[in-house]
Design an enzyme around this catalytic site. Structure first.
Site, mmCIF file in Angstrom:
data_model
loop_
_atom_site.group_PDB
_atom_site.id
_atom_site.type_symbol
_atom_site.label_atom_id
_atom_site.label_comp_id
_atom_site.label_asym_id
_atom_site.label_seq_id
_atom_site.Cartn_x
_atom_site.Cartn_y
_atom_site.Cartn_z
ATOM 1 N N HIS A 436 -18.419 -26.122 16.205
ATOM 2 C CA HIS A 436 -18.255 -27.098 15.121
ATOM 3 C C HIS A 436 -17.361 -26.510 14.038
ATOM 4 C CE1 HIS A 436 -20.125 -29.635 11.675
ATOM 5 N NE2 HIS A 436 -19.013 -30.172 12.132
ATOM 6 N N GLU A 448 -19.693 -23.214 13.108
ATOM 7 C CA GLU A 448 -21.035 -23.249 13.667
ATOM 8 C C GLU A 448 -20.923 -23.150 15.194
ATOM 9 O OE1 GLU A 448 -24.026 -25.757 10.822
ATOM 10 O OE2 GLU A 448 -22.572 -26.947 11.948
#
Length: 690
Positions: A436, A448
């Protein structure tokens, strides 16, 4: 002669050489200070020694204080005692610098009579990044060497300068040949003796201060020019005050006492504690709990699906570090547009002097555009960055599963979707994960790394290592709605929207968050990102205020209207149109609007975020409270000087947090019911970061 476990003294010709080897960065720990002091005393007592050279082995000169010893008992000598010893030496002292001379390391070098460095070395005073100031004379000696203007920039930015720049500004006296520091430093020290050069004490120099004396407005001008950068932080102002003291009537030793008193104030303040927490938390986030023999998979070529804003930015990350990228789009028009934006971004960077013009073509040559998904057959990692819709992503992963080579990692850039649902359509769920990125993906530091229930340790360990390779701060997360960052954002969204309907204006909400330290408020951020991002009119028609604004064509800054109205320069003013929409929607929902205090806005938003962070920890979505803090500091603008939501909660005291949540739950509903983790920690007398 071995002085202690980290220090030796040798005599080479007429030069006493004090060598320190204290891996990894020769920090000025208790043992290092003792070793240097004892070696120095021995060198001074030796009649065969005419000058003293201080040099370090390993990858760097003294990289600064040992911050792991902050708050712990200090052995003698202190750094200041060691400085006095060297500065008052009856024999010339030369500091030989390689790697980095940072913080206390540079402060020690500044009491040497001369400094020599290799061209690759860097010098700086980064204490401001820990919410501190140089506490061992750095603010007093540096201006006397480089001038007030340069010293102000160095101490308030914390950024190091190159050895070449240090030579030009007088911070070092000579450059050595790369890889030949010891020999060149010995030759330099011998010349100092042969030429009978004076014992130059930086503390006695005043010529570099004269320009500032003639321009007394320099300090206020500097404050005004950097007001936005310094907003909320104490340390930059305290650094400026210390440098102001160099032009005052204070004797040098009194100025040192003043510097120390401000250092002590900062050290005792929560801002420094927060920034030191962040320093260690960033390093902790990189540590992944996998078996020691876990192999890191090779990643020599990457594929990116989608050449839009996100996909293009992701591709740039890899091209920036020399990793070839295959960029896939569905139409030639979309592909050409995406490649054009990438090139424009690079050209803008080159125009600003942040990269060489020839590097634009080099990096663009690493990005190969194609309309054929089959061209991803030999890449080691594929990152999908298409529309946030589960069935669309599942279709892509089904096709990828048939195309990608065995062992290739398949990643989705989803912000909210269940990655297990995406992995489940493949025959290799153990090689599927989430990566992410945050927009703009070529700029934002946070990544992430999301593991599913099946992701192999080797796969997410490789992703974490790759994050560092491309200059990101990787945080490992479990799979769940919104992962860490967006799940907490959803809790903030819910409260901000509820407050606006119940009676708070969007600008009142934004002001509370801005005053807390965020760069912008919640509704300002929405307008900046675009209210239409992720908007599906058919699925959410008139479901809330945001959808109604979208239906009106008010998508935020780009349409000069969202929650705010914008002029041609994107200056914002509160929008009466948005207020009409909010008040009308509240009436339809049967909500009676009322006056809402700033305190209620503050508590409902911030404690909702903390409570959601606690739930994330309790569910194992985040491994550490400090990981939650890093996500929100690096990805969402939580003020660094407040240490992240979980650190901030610890500062309030978890019993206070628990009491607040219970009161909020009684007043505003079960959504504020305290996380069981908070209740357990309070019962045990612990905090999140215990």
């Amino acid at each position: 002669m071995k002085v202690n476990d980290v220090t030796t003294l040798s005599v080479e010709g007429r030069i006493g050489v004090i060598t320190v080897n204290s891996p990894p960065v020769n920090a000025l720990s208790n043992a290092v200070r003792q070793g240097v002091a004892h070696a120095f005393e021995a060198a001074i007592a030796d009649d065969a020694v005419g000058a003293v050279l201080v040099i370090c082995e390993g990858r760097t000169f003294f990289a600064g204080a040992d911050i792991s010893e902050f708050g712990k008992p200090q052995w003698e000598p202190s750094l200041r005692d060691l400085q006095k010893l060297l500065e008052n030496s009856p024999k010339p002292v030369i500091a030989a610098i390689h790697g980095t001379a940072l913080g206390g390391g540079l402060e020690l070098a500044l009491v040497a009579h001369y400094r020599i460095a290799v061209p690759s070395a860097k010098c700086g005073l980064p204490e401001v990044k820990l919410g501190l100031l140089p506490g061992a004379g750095g603010t007093q000696r540096l201006p006397r060497v480089v001038g007030v203007a340069k010293a102000l920039e160095m101490v308030t930015s914390g950024e190091p300068v190159s050895a070449k720049a240090a030579l030009a500004m007088g911070l070092v006296d000579e450059l050595a040949a790369e890889g030949n520091l010891r020999a060149d430093a010995l030759a330099f020290a011998t010349r100092v003796l042969d030429e009978n050069r004076p014992l130059v004490k930086v503390r006695d120099k005043t010529d570099k201060l004269e320009e500032a004396r003639a321009n007394p407005a320099i300090f206020d001008d500097f404050r005004r020019a950097n007001a936005k950068r310094f907003r909320g932080f104490l340390a930059p102002e305290y650094n400026i005050r210390c440098i102001e003291a160099t032009l005052s009537d204070l004797p040098f030793d009194e100025a040192l006492k003043y510097e120390r008193s401000l250092f002590d104030q900062l050290m005792a303040d929560s801002q420094s504690a927060a920034q030191r927490h962040v320093f260690f938390a960033e390093r902790q986030a990189a540590k992944v709990d996998v078996p020691a023999d876990t192999a890191i998979l090779p990643v020599s070529r990457v594929g990116v699906i989608g050449a839009g804003t996100m996909g293009g930015g992701i591709a740039m990350n890899f091209a920036n570090v020399g990793i070839p990228v295959t960029l896939v789009e569905t139409t030639q028009e979309a592909l050409d547009r995406g490649l054009g934006i990438i090139r424009k971004n690079y050209e803008t960077t080159a125009a600003k002097g942040k990269m060489k013009a020839e590097d634009v073509d080099t990096r663009m040559s690493l990005i190969h555009g194609t309309l054929a998904l089959e061209d991803l057959a030999q890449v080691d990692l594929v990152i999908e960055a298409v529309f946030e819709q589960l069935d669309v992503k599942q279709d892509i992963f089904r096709r990828l599963d048939a195309i990608a080579k065995p062992g290739a990692m398949l990643a989705t850039n989803t912000s909210y979707l269940d990655i297990d649902d995406i992995a489940g359509v493949t025959g290799r769920p153990e090689y599927v994960l989430g990566l992410h990125f945050f927009s703009p993906a070529n700029v934002m530091k946070l990544l992430e790394v999301v593991r599913t229930k099946d992701t192999l340790p080797a796969v997410y360990a490789t992703a974490m290592k790759l994050a560092k390779t491309i200059g990101k701060i990787g945080v490992l997360c479990g799979n769940g709605f919104g992962f860490v960052g967006n799940r907490i954002l959803a809790a903030r969204n819910a409260q901000a929207d509820a407050l606006a309907l119940e009676g708070a204006t969007p600008w009142a909400v934004d002001k509370v968050l801005y005053d807390f330290g965020f760069a912008m408020g919640h509704f300002q951020m929405r307008d900046l990102v675009g209210l239409d991002v992720g908007w599906n009119r058919a699925a959410t028609a008139s479901a809330n205020v945001r959808e109604i604004l979208n239906e009106m064509g008010r998508h935020g800054q780009k349409t000069r209207g969202g929650y705010y109205d914008y002029d041609e320069k994107r200056n914002a003013t509160p929008s009466p149109i948005a207020m009409e929409v909010i008040e009308g929607f509240a009436a339809k929902q049967g909500i009676t609007r009322r006056e809402i205090s700033d305190e209620e806005i503050h508590d409902r938003i911030l404690f909702a975020m903390v409570n959601e962070g606690a739930k994330i920890l309790d569910e194992g979505i985040a491994a550490r409270a400090s990981d939650v803090d890093i996500v929100w500091i690096t990805g969402y603008g939580w003020p660094k000087y407040r240490g992240g939501p979980m650190f901030w909660a610890d500062l309030q005291g978890l019993p206070v947090v628990l009491e607040k949540l219970r009161a909020l739950a009684a007043a505003h509903g079960a959504g504020f019911a305290p996380s069981p983790l908070i209740e357990r920690l309070v019962a045990a007398g612990k905090g999140f970061n215990a």
